[in-house]
Scaffold this motif. Structure first.
Motif, PDB file in Angstrom:
ATOM      1  N   UNK A 121       0.838  -1.200   0.000  1.00  0.00           N
ATOM      2  CA  UNK A 121       0.000   0.000   0.000  1.00  0.00           C
ATOM      3  C   UNK A 121       0.875   1.252   0.000  1.00  0.00           C
ATOM      4  N   UNK A 123       3.946   1.593  -1.068  1.00  0.00           N
ATOM      5  CA  UNK A 123       4.637   1.779  -2.353  1.00  0.00           C
ATOM      6  C   UNK A 123       3.671   2.254  -3.415  1.00  0.00           C
ATOM      7  N   UNK A 124       2.473   1.682  -3.427  1.00  0.00           N
ATOM      8  CA  UNK A 124       1.463   2.142  -4.389  1.00  0.00           C
ATOM      9  C   UNK A 124       1.166   3.615  -4.164  1.00  0.00           C
ATOM     10  N   UNK A 125       1.094   3.981  -2.902  1.00  0.00           N
ATOM     11  CA  UNK A 125       0.833   5.375  -2.571  1.00  0.00           C
ATOM     12  C   UNK A 125       1.943   6.274  -3.083  1.00  0.00           C
ATOM     13  N   UNK A 126       3.168   5.824  -2.931  1.00  0.00           N
ATOM     14  CA  UNK A 126       4.290   6.649  -3.386  1.00  0.00           C
ATOM     15  C   UNK A 126       4.280   6.791  -4.900  1.00  0.00           C
ATOM     16  N   UNK A 127       3.988   5.693  -5.580  1.00  0.00           N
ATOM     17  CA  UNK A 127       3.916   5.770  -7.042  1.00  0.00           C
ATOM     18  C   UNK A 127       2.813   6.734  -7.462  1.00  0.00           C
TER      19      UNK A 127
END
Lengths: 140, 140
Positions: A121, A123-127
């Motif tokens: 979650x 990492x997805x948020x950072x992307x």
DNA sequence: ACTATCTAGTTCGATCATCTAACGATTCCA
DNA sequence: TGGAATCGTTAGATGATCGAACTAGATAGT
């Protein structure tokens, strides 16, 4: 890998809501429910957030108004604009929807382990943040 | 967080293909291109993989056939069935599409760092695998 | 060997979600 | 104060998807 979970979440939320008495709420309506502010949002605002055209938003809001989930009130700050606001029923549906999402996240976290799930979650948020900085402003 | 990247990939691939001469290839056609096997695939098979109804697949395959990306050949193993197979043009488009995806992945990996990006892909893969074990068989 | 049943693909008709273009009403600015 | 931008809407079109009903071919049970 991105597409399937996206569709499945939509589907599960839709079914969950249907089971709780909101059976006229269609997946596409979620686009509005996700972005609408508590004090109400303008059509244009929603179009930007959802990255959709204004007519598409009008179409969905018409539906939701007809179904009693939202209402249009004049925007005191601008005579041209209207604020789309949740009705009492809308708020209940919104709450139910969020609970369902939380439940799905809990279920899925168990599948790969809570820690790894949180990492994912994050990492997805950072992307997402890197692709659509903050507010997210890309006209369509 | 899942939805936006999904849509964006679709959009970028579509635009990229258009720029390489495949300008009649629409996003929805990708569903076929992603799942079709080299020796050809049956309609039913594609419907299962894409988790869509058979008529939807027929509609897309009709399009793609008309546009010269795929062709239908009789299935020697079953007189009722037909195999949908890539034409030469289809193969070129498929290759181009995959290259574009690779390029997008490279770009996005730079945004959050190659290592974290790989971790994210791995975790997404594990979640996907947990939700749709291997072949993925959920009738619709 | 015959019939009943099942399966593969298709056609038909409907519906949903979305777009672009054009428009009236209002606001903003020079 | 008048012209340009903005807000929401309507009109019209199209794409993608579904379920039901159909046809041709395959299969299993007697």
């Amino acid at each position: 890998m991105l597409r399937d979970p996206t569709l499945t979440i939509n589907e599960l939320v839709s079914k969950g809501l249907a089971a709780e008495g909101f059976d006229d709420f269609r997946p596409a309506h979620g686009t509005i429910g996700q972005h609408i502010a508590d004090e109400g949002s303008r059509i244009t605002e929603l179009a930007e957030l959802a990255q959709m055209s204004k007519p598409a938003i009008v179409y969905l809001v018409n539906d939701l108004e007809q179904l009693g989930y939202v209402e249009r009130v004049p925007d005191p700050a601008d005579g041209r604009a209207k604020l789309v606001r949740m009705t009492e029923r809308g708020v209940r549906a919104q709450r139910a929807g969020r609970e369902i999402v939380v439940r799905i996240e809990r279920d899925w976290a168990e599948l790969i382990g809570r820690e790894d799930f949180d990492t994912m979650i994050d990492l997805l948020g950072r992307l997402h943040e890197a692709l659509w900085p903050d507010g997210g402003e890309s006209p369509r």
